[in-house]
Design an enzyme around this catalytic site. Sequence first.
Site, PDB file in Angstrom:
ATOM      1  N   GLY A 108       0.835  -1.199   0.000  1.00 29.94           N
ATOM      2  CA  GLY A 108       0.000   0.000   0.000  1.00 29.94           C
ATOM      3  C   GLY A 108       0.866   1.244   0.000  1.00 29.94           C
ATOM      4  N   GLN A 165       2.612   9.940   2.042  1.00 24.86           N
ATOM      5  CA  GLN A 165       3.976   9.407   2.117  1.00 24.86           C
ATOM      6  C   GLN A 165       4.874   9.920   0.991  1.00 24.86           C
ATOM      7  OE1 GLN A 165       2.231   5.245   2.593  1.00 24.86           O
ATOM      8  NE2 GLN A 165       4.163   5.034   3.694  1.00 24.86           N
ATOM      9  N   CYS A 198       5.822  -0.392   7.431  1.00 23.44           N
ATOM     10  CA  CYS A 198       5.492   0.872   6.763  1.00 23.44           C
ATOM     11  C   CYS A 198       6.701   1.293   5.935  1.00 23.44           C
ATOM     12  CB  CYS A 198       5.157   1.943   7.795  1.00 23.44           C
ATOM     13  SG  CYS A 198       4.665   3.523   7.065  1.00 23.44           S
ATOM     14  N   LEU A 199       6.449   1.669   4.689  1.00 20.92           N
ATOM     15  CA  LEU A 199       7.553   2.090   3.823  1.00 20.92           C
ATOM     16  C   LEU A 199       8.191   3.386   4.339  1.00 20.92           C
ATOM     17  CD1 LEU A 199       5.898   1.289   0.368  1.00 20.92           C
ATOM     18  CD2 LEU A 199       7.546  -0.106   1.652  1.00 20.92           C
ATOM     19  N   HIS A 215      -4.508   1.123   7.814  1.00 15.47           N
ATOM     20  CA  HIS A 215      -3.157   1.692   7.953  1.00 15.47           C
ATOM     21  C   HIS A 215      -2.996   2.898   7.014  1.00 15.47           C
ATOM     22  CE1 HIS A 215       1.416   1.123   8.221  1.00 15.47           C
ATOM     23  NE2 HIS A 215       1.289   1.886   7.144  1.00 15.47           N
ATOM     24  N   GLU A 216      -3.427   2.732   5.747  1.00 12.72           N
ATOM     25  CA  GLU A 216      -3.256   3.820   4.759  1.00 12.72           C
ATOM     26  C   GLU A 216      -4.170   4.999   5.091  1.00 12.72           C
ATOM     27  OE1 GLU A 216      -0.730   3.558   3.055  1.00 12.72           O
ATOM     28  OE2 GLU A 216      -0.429   1.412   3.198  1.00 12.72           O
ATOM     29  N   HIS A 218      -2.587   7.251   7.499  1.00 11.08           N
ATOM     30  CA  HIS A 218      -1.618   8.197   6.900  1.00 11.08           C
ATOM     31  C   HIS A 218      -2.326   9.479   6.452  1.00 11.08           C
ATOM     32  CE1 HIS A 218       2.192   6.107   6.830  1.00 11.08           C
ATOM     33  NE2 HIS A 218       1.705   5.047   6.215  1.00 11.08           N
TER      34      HIS A 218
HETATM   35  O1  K1U Z   1       3.985   2.241   3.983  1.00  7.04           O
HETATM   36  C1  K1U Z   1       2.902   1.751   3.789  1.00  7.04           C
HETATM   37  O2  K1U Z   1       1.894   2.322   4.166  1.00  7.04           O
HETATM   38  C2  K1U Z   1       2.824   0.426   3.102  1.00  7.04           C
HETATM   39  C3  K1U Z   1       2.834  -0.756   4.050  1.00  7.04           C
HETATM   40  C4  K1U Z   1       1.424  -1.259   4.155  1.00  7.04           C
HETATM   41  C5  K1U Z   1       1.129  -2.236   5.250  1.00  7.04           C
HETATM   42  C6  K1U Z   1       1.836  -3.405   5.418  1.00  7.04           C
HETATM   43  C7  K1U Z   1       1.522  -4.295   6.423  1.00  7.04           C
HETATM   44  C8  K1U Z   1       0.472  -4.033   7.246  1.00  7.04           C
HETATM   45  C9  K1U Z   1      -0.222  -2.861   7.091  1.00  7.04           C
HETATM   46  C10 K1U Z   1       0.096  -1.973   6.081  1.00  7.04           C
HETATM   47  C11 K1U Z   1       3.746  -1.821   3.488  1.00  7.04           C
HETATM   48  O3  K1U Z   1       3.579  -2.257   2.418  1.00  7.04           O
HETATM   49  S1  K1U Z   1       5.018  -2.356   4.515  1.00  7.04           S
HETATM   50  C12 K1U Z   1       5.952  -3.542   3.620  1.00  7.04           C
HETATM   51  C13 K1U Z   1       5.264  -4.798   3.247  1.00  7.04           C
HETATM   52  O4  K1U Z   1       5.273  -5.081   2.092  1.00  7.04           O
HETATM   53  C14 K1U Z   1       4.576  -5.715   4.161  1.00  7.04           C
HETATM   54  C15 K1U Z   1       4.794  -5.775   5.514  1.00  7.04           C
HETATM   55  C16 K1U Z   1       4.108  -6.664   6.338  1.00  7.04           C
HETATM   56  C17 K1U Z   1       3.183  -7.530   5.788  1.00  7.04           C
HETATM   57  C18 K1U Z   1       2.962  -7.498   4.414  1.00  7.04           C
HETATM   58  C19 K1U Z   1       3.660  -6.603   3.623  1.00  7.04           C
HETATM   59 ZN    ZN Z   2       2.599   3.196   6.153  1.00  3.07          ZN
END
Ligand code: K1U
Ligand code: ZN
Length: 170
Positions: free
Chosen positions: A46, A51, A92-93, A134-135, A138
């Site tokens: 996401g 961001q 989170c990125l 989560h998004e 943000h």
């Molecule tokens: O930065 C962000 O908002 C993106 C974030 C989204 C997210 C991941 C996991 C749980 C809630 C929200 C990411 O993509 S983090 C990196 C990732 O690819 C990931 C991490 C944990 C589980 C699955 C994917």
């Molecule tokens: Zn995030």
Amino acid sequence: MALLAILCYPDPRLHTVAKPVQAVDARIRKLVADMLETMYDANGIGLAATQVDVHERLIVIDVSEERNQPMVLANPEILWASDDKQVNDEGCLSVPGIYDGVERSSRIRVRALDGEGNSREIEAEGLLAVCIQHEMDHLVGKVFVEYLSPLKRNRIKTKMLKARRDGERV
Ligand code: K1U
Ligand code: ZN
């Protein structure tokens, strides 16, 4: 298309409250294409416009295994959230290398405009429900580490500032 720079916690711009998207026009469609390219390049599931330092209510998501089911949510609103909650590990990125448990509603119903500007209602559960919540945080300037204890959050802040000083991306 273009790769966009992702703001890193504790950048104060991550706490900006986004304004509604006025119209899903050519500018927004270009922003969506760039956000999707940026999200896929960073292996994220996401990305919120906040961001990439654009303070409009716009999210892209792809939770598919094949990474071929992009979703666009402009002006998302939660219509309903279950009382039933679940703790899931989140990343989170904008906080690279940090994963921790956050409690959120297990199921939600959301209304949003899609990439063509059509209004849609989505029922979500599992990883999609976690990711949408989560998004959407943000978009109101909230980063997932704010759900953690002050001790953990301060450790993360110190680690991120040190990494920035040392010129790393953790
Ligand atoms: O930065 C962000 O908002 C993106 C974030 C989204 C997210 C991941 C996991 C749980 C809630 C929200 C990411 O993509 S983090 C990196 C990732 O690819 C990931 C991490 C944990 C589980 C699955 C994917
Ligand atoms: Zn995030």
